[in-house]
Design a protein around this motif. Sequence first.
Motif, short mmCIF file in Angstrom:
data_model
loop_
_atom_site.label_atom_id
_atom_site.label_comp_id
_atom_site.label_asym_id
_atom_site.label_seq_id
_atom_site.Cartn_x
_atom_site.Cartn_y
_atom_site.Cartn_z
N ILE A 93 0.81 -1.21 0.00
CA ILE A 93 0.00 0.00 0.00
C ILE A 93 0.85 1.27 0.00
O ILE A 93 0.44 2.30 -0.55
CB ILE A 93 -0.97 -0.01 1.21
CG1 ILE A 93 -2.21 0.82 0.88
CG2 ILE A 93 -0.29 0.49 2.49
CD1 ILE A 93 -3.34 0.62 1.85
N TRP A 94 2.05 1.21 0.58
CA TRP A 94 2.88 2.41 0.61
C TRP A 94 3.46 2.73 -0.76
O TRP A 94 3.75 3.89 -1.07
CB TRP A 94 3.99 2.25 1.65
CG TRP A 94 3.44 2.14 3.03
CD1 TRP A 94 3.45 1.04 3.84
CD2 TRP A 94 2.73 3.16 3.76
NE1 TRP A 94 2.81 1.31 5.02
CE2 TRP A 94 2.37 2.60 5.00
CE3 TRP A 94 2.39 4.47 3.47
CZ2 TRP A 94 1.67 3.32 5.95
CZ3 TRP A 94 1.69 5.19 4.43
CH2 TRP A 94 1.34 4.61 5.65
N ASN A 95 3.62 1.72 -1.61
CA ASN A 95 4.04 1.98 -2.99
C ASN A 95 2.95 2.74 -3.74
O ASN A 95 3.23 3.68 -4.49
CB ASN A 95 4.35 0.66 -3.70
CG ASN A 95 5.49 -0.09 -3.07
OD1 ASN A 95 6.35 0.50 -2.41
ND2 ASN A 95 5.53 -1.40 -3.26
N SER A 96 1.70 2.33 -3.52
CA SER A 96 0.58 3.05 -4.14
C SER A 96 0.45 4.45 -3.57
O SER A 96 0.16 5.41 -4.29
CB SER A 96 -0.73 2.28 -3.91
OG SER A 96 -0.70 1.03 -4.56
N PHE A 97 0.66 4.58 -2.25
CA PHE A 97 0.58 5.90 -1.62
C PHE A 97 1.62 6.85 -2.19
O PHE A 97 1.35 8.05 -2.39
CB PHE A 97 0.76 5.75 -0.10
CG PHE A 97 0.78 7.07 0.63
CD1 PHE A 97 -0.41 7.72 0.92
CD2 PHE A 97 1.97 7.65 1.02
CE1 PHE A 97 -0.41 8.93 1.59
CE2 PHE A 97 1.99 8.86 1.69
CZ PHE A 97 0.79 9.50 1.98
N THR A 245 -14.50 19.97 0.14
CA THR A 245 -15.34 18.78 0.10
C THR A 245 -14.63 17.64 -0.62
O THR A 245 -14.83 16.45 -0.28
CB THR A 245 -16.66 19.10 -0.62
OG1 THR A 245 -17.25 20.25 -0.01
CG2 THR A 245 -17.63 17.94 -0.52
N LEU A 246 -13.80 17.97 -1.60
CA LEU A 246 -13.11 16.94 -2.37
C LEU A 246 -12.04 16.23 -1.55
O LEU A 246 -11.63 15.12 -1.92
CB LEU A 246 -12.46 17.57 -3.61
CG LEU A 246 -13.40 18.26 -4.59
CD1 LEU A 246 -12.59 18.88 -5.73
CD2 LEU A 246 -14.42 17.29 -5.13
N ILE A 247 -11.57 16.86 -0.47
CA ILE A 247 -10.51 16.26 0.32
C ILE A 247 -10.96 14.92 0.91
O ILE A 247 -10.17 13.97 1.02
CB ILE A 247 -10.07 17.22 1.45
CG1 ILE A 247 -9.47 18.49 0.83
CG2 ILE A 247 -9.07 16.55 2.38
CD1 ILE A 247 -9.05 19.53 1.85
N GLY A 248 -12.24 14.84 1.26
CA GLY A 248 -12.75 13.60 1.81
C GLY A 248 -12.66 12.43 0.85
O GLY A 248 -12.49 11.28 1.26
N GLY A 253 -8.45 7.56 -2.10
CA GLY A 253 -7.71 7.48 -3.35
C GLY A 253 -6.21 7.41 -3.15
O GLY A 253 -5.49 6.81 -3.95
N LEU A 254 -5.71 8.01 -2.05
CA LEU A 254 -4.28 7.97 -1.78
C LEU A 254 -3.79 6.56 -1.48
O LEU A 254 -2.65 6.21 -1.76
CB LEU A 254 -3.94 8.90 -0.60
CG LEU A 254 -4.09 10.40 -0.84
CD1 LEU A 254 -3.78 11.17 0.44
CD2 LEU A 254 -3.18 10.87 -1.96
N LEU A 296 -11.60 4.43 5.22
CA LEU A 296 -10.97 5.68 4.79
C LEU A 296 -11.99 6.67 4.24
O LEU A 296 -11.87 7.88 4.45
CB LEU A 296 -9.90 5.39 3.73
CG LEU A 296 -8.64 4.65 4.20
CD1 LEU A 296 -7.70 4.42 3.03
CD2 LEU A 296 -7.93 5.45 5.29
N THR A 297 -13.00 6.17 3.53
CA THR A 297 -14.02 7.05 2.97
C THR A 297 -14.82 7.74 4.07
O THR A 297 -15.07 8.95 4.01
CB THR A 297 -14.98 6.25 2.06
OG1 THR A 297 -14.22 5.61 1.02
CG2 THR A 297 -16.02 7.16 1.44
N VAL A 298 -15.20 7.00 5.09
CA VAL A 298 -15.96 7.57 6.19
C VAL A 298 -15.11 8.59 6.96
O VAL A 298 -15.59 9.68 7.31
CB VAL A 298 -16.46 6.45 7.13
CG1 VAL A 298 -17.10 7.03 8.37
CG2 VAL A 298 -17.46 5.56 6.40
#
Length: 317
Positions: A93-97, A245-248, A253-254, A296-298
Amino acid sequence: MSTYLTRRIGYMLLILFAASLMIFLLYALTPGDFVTSNIKLTAARKAELRELYGLNKPVLERYGIWIKNAFHGDFGFSLAQQKPVLTLFHEYIWNSFLLAATSTFFTWVLAVIIGVVSAYKQYSWFDTLVMIFIFAAMSIPSFFIGLFLIKIFAVDLKWLPPGGMLTTGSNAEGMAYVREVLRHMTLPVVVMTLLGIGSLTRYFRSNMIDVIKQDFIRTARAKGMTERTVLYRHALRNALLPAITLIGFELPGLFGGSLIIEKIFNWPGIGQLYMQSFSVRDYPLLMGFTMFIAILTVIGTLLSDILYHVADPRVKL
């Protein structure tokens, strides 16, 4: 604030419980699993493995075991990778991050700058070129852009590697390792930035156009403020408020990875692992990852609400 947070956390727990049930049932009721779809195993071995991993138990009983273990930080065991799900998360996951965080930074910086200038010079040649670029970036498929850049910069010019995170057989350490990773991540970051900058630039441009037409901007100009001060201190600050609002939605996505980009560039991220798990029906990994994205979404939604209140005290929580 404390009352609001307490109530929201209660709602979050209720939403996550419902999400966990839906996620588990979605995969548990899907025909087949890793054991039954493995043609290399005999019928006796399949029955033994299903007994060992509890796959022959009733669905609700399996859900109770899964959610109980999840509360203790155990999201299951990947049958295909033969590792705990959280261990695989830590490895991939850290590679994707790294890819997502870098591309998100460049996307937002460029989108803000281009959106502000384009709104200020509305209907100019610059604005026209920006709009053409925006619709082109939103229309061209990601795999086409990725393969095209590989053809130009990796195959023809040989400036950058075509894929992977490190050169095969590399033993680089320290700064040499950092430079090698930076070279390999350049092309995927460029593609992800191009894909994200179009819609975000259009968003900031429309917000800036609406703000520039408001009365307080005319008042600031009437006071003799410089155009730079009017644009960046007054107009941009108010235009950025809806973008909070988009930050949520950026938070999941990160860590969620890019399925197509990681596949094209052979980047060892969580997105590519997720796709591989689909092909072999590795449901424990799929359930754990989907639940992780739901969490993460919540959390991201809660953060965006709090940040919006901090940025604009007029908004009541």
